[in-house]
Design a protein around this motif. Sequence first.
Motif, mmCIF file in Angstrom:
data_model
loop_
_atom_site.group_PDB
_atom_site.id
_atom_site.type_symbol
_atom_site.label_atom_id
_atom_site.label_comp_id
_atom_site.label_asym_id
_atom_site.label_seq_id
_atom_site.Cartn_x
_atom_site.Cartn_y
_atom_site.Cartn_z
ATOM 1 N N SER A 112 36.836 -20.793 -38.242
ATOM 2 C CA SER A 112 36.521 -22.216 -38.024
ATOM 3 C C SER A 112 36.118 -22.902 -39.326
ATOM 4 O O SER A 112 36.333 -24.099 -39.487
ATOM 5 C CB SER A 112 35.412 -22.372 -36.990
ATOM 6 O OG SER A 112 34.167 -21.959 -37.518
ATOM 7 N N TYR A 113 35.561 -22.157 -40.253
ATOM 8 C CA TYR A 113 35.170 -22.737 -41.541
ATOM 9 C C TYR A 113 36.364 -23.075 -42.420
ATOM 10 O O TYR A 113 36.247 -23.882 -43.342
ATOM 11 C CB TYR A 113 34.242 -21.797 -42.306
ATOM 12 C CG TYR A 113 32.867 -21.681 -41.714
ATOM 13 C CD1 TYR A 113 32.213 -22.777 -41.152
ATOM 14 C CD2 TYR A 113 32.204 -20.466 -41.720
ATOM 15 C CE1 TYR A 113 30.947 -22.657 -40.609
ATOM 16 C CE2 TYR A 113 30.932 -20.342 -41.174
ATOM 17 C CZ TYR A 113 30.315 -21.446 -40.627
ATOM 18 O OH TYR A 113 29.060 -21.320 -40.096
ATOM 19 N N THR A 114 37.517 -22.469 -42.156
ATOM 20 C CA THR A 114 38.689 -22.721 -42.997
ATOM 21 C C THR A 114 39.325 -24.071 -42.698
ATOM 22 O O THR A 114 39.991 -24.641 -43.556
ATOM 23 C CB THR A 114 39.766 -21.633 -42.806
ATOM 24 O OG1 THR A 114 40.311 -21.732 -41.488
ATOM 25 C CG2 THR A 114 39.207 -20.251 -43.056
#
Length: 145
Positions: free
Chosen positions: A72-74
């Motif tokens: 999700s951070y990407t």
Amino acid sequence: MTPRHQHGGALRLDTRAQEHAFLRLDPMSMADFVRRGEPVAASFLERARIVLMLGRPRTCVPNLLAYALGFSYTGAPASMRTLAGAVLACCIGFAANIHNAAVELEEDSHNLPGRVWLVAKCGLGRLMSFWRLLIVGMLLTAFAL
């Protein structure tokens, strides 16, 4: 007709009797029984269920959550690569649990004799072959990513 041939019921009793006899063994004898590959009757579906039980899929959830959080951070969109990564994240714990059940027979004979019985029913050789195939599949998937 002998009781052994009546609708498989006696065969189940034989397996149950074999389980009770196994669980009465001392821990070292349990481990030796499994390592010798003593035959224990089990159907293909029963063995598949045992592999699933020994893999303990519920313990794979933290790996999947960590992967999902990291992904999700990407900010990248979901794709087949994302799915492959999620499957790999789950397989890490699953493979570790299978390997643990197969190699820690002495310790489990003391603490978890029912698990050692499951390994005996599945067959140590079959279980390790499944584990090796899983590891190879994981490696190939990782290389493809």
